[in-house]
Scaffold this active site. Structure first.
Site, PDB file in Angstrom:
ATOM      1  N   ARG A 102       0.834  -1.208   0.000  1.00  0.00           N
ATOM      2  CA  ARG A 102       0.000   0.000   0.000  1.00  0.00           C
ATOM      3  C   ARG A 102       0.866   1.255   0.000  1.00  0.00           C
ATOM      4  O   ARG A 102       0.531   2.262  -0.632  1.00  0.00           O
ATOM      5  CB  ARG A 102      -0.951  -0.031   1.197  1.00  0.00           C
ATOM      6  CG  ARG A 102      -2.034   1.024   1.118  1.00  0.00           C
ATOM      7  CD  ARG A 102      -3.102   0.800   2.167  1.00  0.00           C
ATOM      8  NE  ARG A 102      -2.569   0.917   3.505  1.00  0.00           N
ATOM      9  CZ  ARG A 102      -3.257   0.620   4.622  1.00  0.00           C
ATOM     10  NH1 ARG A 102      -4.498   0.173   4.530  1.00  0.00           N
ATOM     11  NH2 ARG A 102      -2.716   0.765   5.796  1.00  0.00           N
ATOM     12  N   LYS A 122      -2.547   6.509   1.500  1.00  0.00           N
ATOM     13  CA  LYS A 122      -2.349   7.010   2.863  1.00  0.00           C
ATOM     14  C   LYS A 122      -1.445   8.243   2.820  1.00  0.00           C
ATOM     15  O   LYS A 122      -0.313   8.244   3.308  1.00  0.00           O
ATOM     16  CB  LYS A 122      -1.766   5.894   3.730  1.00  0.00           C
ATOM     17  CG  LYS A 122      -2.419   5.821   5.086  1.00  0.00           C
ATOM     18  CD  LYS A 122      -2.162   4.504   5.755  1.00  0.00           C
ATOM     19  CE  LYS A 122      -2.212   4.607   7.251  1.00  0.00           C
ATOM     20  NZ  LYS A 122      -3.426   5.193   7.818  1.00  0.00           N
ATOM     21  N   GLU A 143     -16.143   6.177   4.815  1.00  0.00           N
ATOM     22  CA  GLU A 143     -15.408   5.663   5.975  1.00  0.00           C
ATOM     23  C   GLU A 143     -15.323   6.777   7.007  1.00  0.00           C
ATOM     24  O   GLU A 143     -15.962   7.826   6.861  1.00  0.00           O
ATOM     25  CB  GLU A 143     -14.024   5.165   5.550  1.00  0.00           C
ATOM     26  CG  GLU A 143     -13.143   6.211   4.907  1.00  0.00           C
ATOM     27  CD  GLU A 143     -11.735   5.697   4.589  1.00  0.00           C
ATOM     28  OE1 GLU A 143     -11.267   4.741   5.223  1.00  0.00           O
ATOM     29  OE2 GLU A 143     -11.108   6.285   3.698  1.00  0.00           O
TER      30      GLU A 143
END
Ligand code: PLP
Ligand code: COI
Length: 341
Positions: free
Chosen positions: A82, A184, A220
């Site tokens: 990721r 992220k 989210e």
């Protein structure tokens, strides 16, 4: 290994400096070998890319002491992958994935005295991150970067541990359609600060973000994905969207629900107006683990899940116990999920 003398069971989710951290620098198109250092500070140019244009991304994972006394971490290869995606999207150089995993292990080994004991309720949180360190004044990527990993012992992300929390629907967005919500990037979290402070001031524990394009679907929170349980308890439903972070905990829970608990799993768009049809709701993530949500407030209109405000719902509890059982070595893990330090 002698552990530090700490009140492990009363740790919150905060930073405290530990013994050693990993540092590697990228210069002239290559990463150096990296070193472990005791220096917890960073000195860099006043014009560094990270300071001017927020060129930074990070990861988060945990190390655990298992029931039989081993130190392990959970699926670090997925954090490495990721972070590669985050770096590519932010035009940063990728730190090689195998080296990422090795460096995580090295940091845990060097701070083993800070890995909380089994059963304490605390874990060692590991924070890999990268930033543009060389001067940038026209808007462009930096030429030089630093990759670091530190570790810090933590307790529950939400005060009160696994007590159900109350969240509210947020009028602001944390990500844009076709933006950076799926990686992220530090900037996503900067985008959420105004809202989280406001949520806390209004008495809510977190924000529920809706899709930034149509405000119809559930996305989210600022730091975790959602899971929902159907009224009959047979199905775990979890939102699918291009602008949410692909949570490693959520992906793991999809396997736990299906393969360990024999449930059905639906990974799909979830309309906000479906919430009333669910019996349980939870937030899932490395920091959040699974935090039950008892109530969602939408501009004064309350959606109360039948699981209530006193305890985690029964299905969420089974998911929680199976996932943490795998992480702490009480339940056999799928191949490759547990990496021994
Ligand atoms: N969503 C956001 C925005 C996050 O910051 C996190 C934390 O990493 C998650 C979801 C959960 O992801 P993971 O389970 O990989 O920790
Ligand atoms: C994590 O769960 O690791 C995160 O990065 C979320 C953050 C809000 C602490």
């Amino acid at each position: 290994m002698e552990k530090k003398n700490m009140d492990w069971s009363n740790l919150g989710f905060g930073y405290q400096v530990t013994d050693k951290r990993f540092v590697s620098n990228y210069k002239n198109g290559a990463w150096d070998d990296g070193v472990m250092t005791e220096d917890a500070t960073i000195t860099m140019s006043e014009c560094a890319g990270v300071l001017q244009y927020a060129q930074t991304c990070f990861e988060g994972l945990k190390a655990y002491t298992t029931e039989d006394g081993r130190t392990v971490c959970f699926r670090p290869d997925l954090n490495a992958a990721r972070m590669k995606d985050s770096c590519e999207r932010l035009r940063m150089p990728v730190f090689p994935e195998e080296r990422f995993v090795e460096a995580v292990k090295e940091v845990v080994r060097a701070n083993e005295a800070f890995v909380p004991p089994y059963g304490s309720g605390a874990t060692l949180y590991i924070r890999p991150y990268m930033f543009g360190s060389s001067p940038v004044i026209g808007v462009k990527p930096a030429d030089e970067y630093q990759f670091r990993i530190f570790a810090t012992p933590v307790g529950p992300y939400f005060k009160g541990g696994v007590k159900p929390i109350t969240i509210r629907v947020c009028d602001y967005d944390r990500a844009a359609p076709h933006g950076t919500g799926h990686i992220k990037a530090g900037l996503n979290y900067a985008m959420s600060l105004y809202q989280i402070v406001d949520a806390h001031e209004q008495g809510f524990d977190e924000n529920m973000y809706l899709d930034p394009g149509t405000r119809t679907y559930v996305e989210e929170t600022g730091g975790a994905n959602f899971i929902f349980i159907s009224k009959d308890g047979s199905t775990m439903i979890t939102p699918k969207s291009d602008s949410i972070l692909p949570s490693i905990t959520r992906r793991s829970l999809m396997v736990v629900a299906e393969k360990y608990l024999g449930m059905k799993v639906e990974h799909r768009q979830v309309r906000f107006d479906e919430l009333k049809d669910f019996s349980e709701c939870g937030l899932c993530g490395t920091a959040a683990v699974i935090s039950p949500v008892g109530k969602v407030v939408d501009h004064g209109n309350e959606i109360c899940f039948p699981s209530g405000m006193d305890d985690m719902g029964p299905v969420t509890k089974k998911l929680y116990e199976t996932l943490t059982g795998i992480q702490m070595g009480r339940i056999e893990a799928p191949e490759g999920w547990i990496v021994e330090i």
